[in-house]
Design an enzyme around this catalytic site. Structure first.
Site, PDB file in Angstrom:
ATOM      1  N   PHE A   1       1.036  -1.164   0.105  1.00 48.33           N
ATOM      2  CA  PHE A   1       0.120   0.021  -0.196  1.00 48.33           C
ATOM      3  C   PHE A   1       0.726   1.040   0.003  1.00 48.33           C
ATOM      4  CE2 PHE A   1      -1.412   3.525   2.310  1.00 48.33           C
ATOM      5  CZ  PHE A   1      -2.676   3.744   1.650  1.00 48.33           C
ATOM      6  N   GLU A   2       0.615   2.090  -0.931  1.00 52.29           N
ATOM      7  CA  GLU A   2       1.535   3.131  -0.863  1.00 52.29           C
ATOM      8  C   GLU A   2       0.561   4.609  -1.666  1.00 52.29           C
ATOM      9  OE1 GLU A   2       4.882   2.566  -3.370  1.00 52.29           O
ATOM     10  OE2 GLU A   2       6.319   2.639  -1.468  1.00 52.29           O
ATOM     11  N   ILE A   3       0.647   5.569  -0.890  1.00 51.50           N
ATOM     12  CA  ILE A   3      -0.138   6.659  -1.798  1.00 51.50           C
ATOM     13  C   ILE A   3       1.093   7.748  -1.996  1.00 51.50           C
ATOM     14  CG2 ILE A   3      -1.725   8.497  -1.874  1.00 51.50           C
ATOM     15  CD1 ILE A   3      -3.879   6.720  -0.555  1.00 51.50           C
TER      16      ILE A   3
END
Ligand SMILES: Nc1nc2c(ncn2[C@@H]2O[C@H](COP(=O)(O)OP(=O)(O)OP(=O)(O)O)[C@@H](O)[C@H]2O)c(=O)[nH]1
Ligand SMILES: [Mg+2]
Length: 503
Positions: free
Chosen positions: A360-362
């Site tokens: 998960f990465e934004i």
């Protein structure tokens, strides 16, 4: 004489203990509280024939006060294990983190506001045809909890060709735009300055040593791609932001605001939802090179680097330098292994294995496209560590962030409920900040009954708890929150982010 008998004998005038009022006594005038507690003042002899006596109230209250004092001192003492363990043993969300550098963007639910222009961002999914089921699970989850309102586009990437079944099926699960792209050999596999024979041998050795995924060449390629190439892919050129999505992940809470816009509004660069420790054997030399990059470029920590460094009582004198930089830059990773010196210690610092879990990465793509990050990647890449060791893109992204960013540039999406394999973070729901949810009857589930059932599941969200931040979260209960598990790097994040908020 035992205490009970003493007590009985000492009640006023030797009367039997007070009983509840009988019918006939109802009309008697009510006694004041002081009168009622009068018996606590009765003297209690220490021994049957002793002349020393203590009021009965003191005998009852003194031990209680001592116990309460001990408990308070135990929990509040800074070095108390009770205090240290509090976040670990306690349910997630029970302790607030300082808001000095970062805070949850939205506590609880909002009415999704889709009137504003969207950010220039997209979901990025690297996948293979055989992962279609896992991909469907992930799309269904993100659509239900977020993208049904915001319609952000998807970019699917693959080192092979996506087949029609994959493409047609994926498009059925979202009304948002979808693009499919191929990752060419310039971004995948061994670069031409690597001797494939030596790299393959290195990979086989890692397989023999049972390094997790260490024996899978494709996994090494994937990690290198996510470390230094995805943001250069032609399909991502038009985007400024990305949200990484993997097959078989699960979101637990409704995300009723636009995280891209909030990242922009708050001047953030990189967002995570889980920080954990890496398997030591996958990255024995990674810190050595990251540290050399930082030193060579005269980079001073902006306060995030410390999240990745093991705390030491006092800084050791600088370790003698084995002429690392030139050695790295001139070395031919195809021709030799990484130099065999103290693998983790650099300038008295030791990697604590923490990293933001990058499935998960934004994040802002500019960060990866910067010269500073490119220099970092080139140096790491030319060490050969993506092949001779099994460096993941998570520690690569994290150490780069540690060198180049500060805690104020990072956002912890603590309000996002998220699961990947056996690790999850799922917050408690925010009290008094829940809003009724609109049903989401997902069209691809043809069976009407099943469709309603699936939606009903999310209707029964968890009971809100004090300090909860989530919106309509329904957490899985088979595993506990990573925040309270060994191997979590929440404490390391909290340390650099300003500490725990005072109660
Ligand atoms: N096209 C393609 N995608 C890959 C390949 N290997 C991994 N991926 C993708 O890269 C991402 C990470 O791979 P995973 O196998 O899930 O790695 P992981 O998350 O460390 O491992 P798990 O715990 O097993 O999920 C996923 O989105 C995969 O679909 C590959 O060889 N080709
Ligand atoms: Mg995965």
């Amino acid at each position: 004489m035992d205490l009970l008998r003493q007590l009985g004998g000492l009640l006023p005038g030797g009367r039997p203990p007070q009983l509840p009022l009988g019918q006939g006594e109802k009309d008697k005038p009510r006694r004041t509280l002081a009168q009622r507690l009068q018996y606590l003042r009765r003297p209690l002899r220490l021994r049957g024939n002793s002349s020393i006596s203590v009021p009965l109230g003191v005998v009852i209250l003194f031990p209680c006060i001592v116990v309460i004092l001990i408990l308070v001192l135990f929990v509040r003492h800074p070095s108390s294990p009770g205090r240290i363990l509090m976040p670990a043993g306690a349910p997630p969300g029970i302790r607030k983190i300082s808001e000095k550098y970062d805070k949850v963007f939205v506590t609880g639910c909002l009415e999704p506001d889709t009137s504003k222009p969207r950010a220039n961002g997209a979901f990025v999914v690297l996948a293979r045809n055989k992962e279609l089921d896992g991909v469907i699970q992930s799309i269904k989850s993100i659509e239900r909890h977020f993208n049904r309102w915001y319609h952000y586009p998807y970019v699917f990437l693959n080192d092979g060709d996506f087949d029609d079944t994959f493409k047609d099926t994926v498009k059925n699960y979202t009304s948002a735009p979808v693009e499919f792209g191929k990752v060419g050999p310039d971004m995948w596999g061994f670069p031409d300055w690597v001797d494939p024979k030596v790299a393959k041998e290195g990979i086989a050795k890692q397989g023999d040593a049972a390094v997790m995924y260490g024996g899978m060449e494709s996994y090494h390629s994937m990690c290198r791609f996510y470390s230094g190439f995805f943001y250069k892919h032609e399909l991502l050129q038009k985007y400024e932001w990305y949200w990484r999505l993997e097959p078989e992940i699960k979101y637990f809470c409704d995300i009723t605001y636009d995280p891209f816009l909030k990242m922009i509004e708050n001047n953030k660069t990189y967002g995570f939802t889980i920080a954990v420790k890496e398997l030591r054997e996958t990255v024995p030399n990674i810190f050595r090179y990251a540290s050399a990059y930082k030193r060579l470029n005269n980079i001073t920590s902006q306060g995030l680097w410390e999240m990745f460094v093991e705390p030491q009582p006092e800084k050791k004198p600088e370790a003698p330098e084995p002429g690392l930089p030139e050695e790295i830059l001139r070395s031919d990773p195809g021709a030799n292994k990484l130099p065999d010196i103290d693998p983790e210690a650099m300038e008295g610092e030791k990697y604590n294995m923490c990293h933001f879990w990058s499935n998960f990465e934004i994040a802002r793509l500019d960060f990866f496209r910067s010269k500073a990050y490119e220099d970092f990647f080139q140096m790491m890449d030319h060490s050969g560590g993506f092949w001779m060791e099994r460096w993941g893109d998570a520690p690569i992204h994290s150490l780069a962030a540690g060198a180049l960013l500060g805690p104020r540039d990072i956002h912890y999406f603590r309000d996002f409920g998220y699961r990947h394999t056996t690790i999850q973070h799922c917050p408690a729901n925010a009290p008094a900040r829940q809003l009724p949810r609109e049903p989401y009857l997902e069209k691809t589930t043809l069976d009407e009954k099943k469709r309603i059932e699936e939606d009903k599941y999310w209707d029964e969200y968890d009971t809100p708890k004090e300090n909860g931040v989530g919106c309509r979260c329904r957490c899985d209960t088979d595993i506990v929150d990573v925040e309270g598990k060994e191997g979590s790097c929440l404490a390391e994040w909290v340390d650099v982010a300003g500490g725990w908020a005072s109660p």
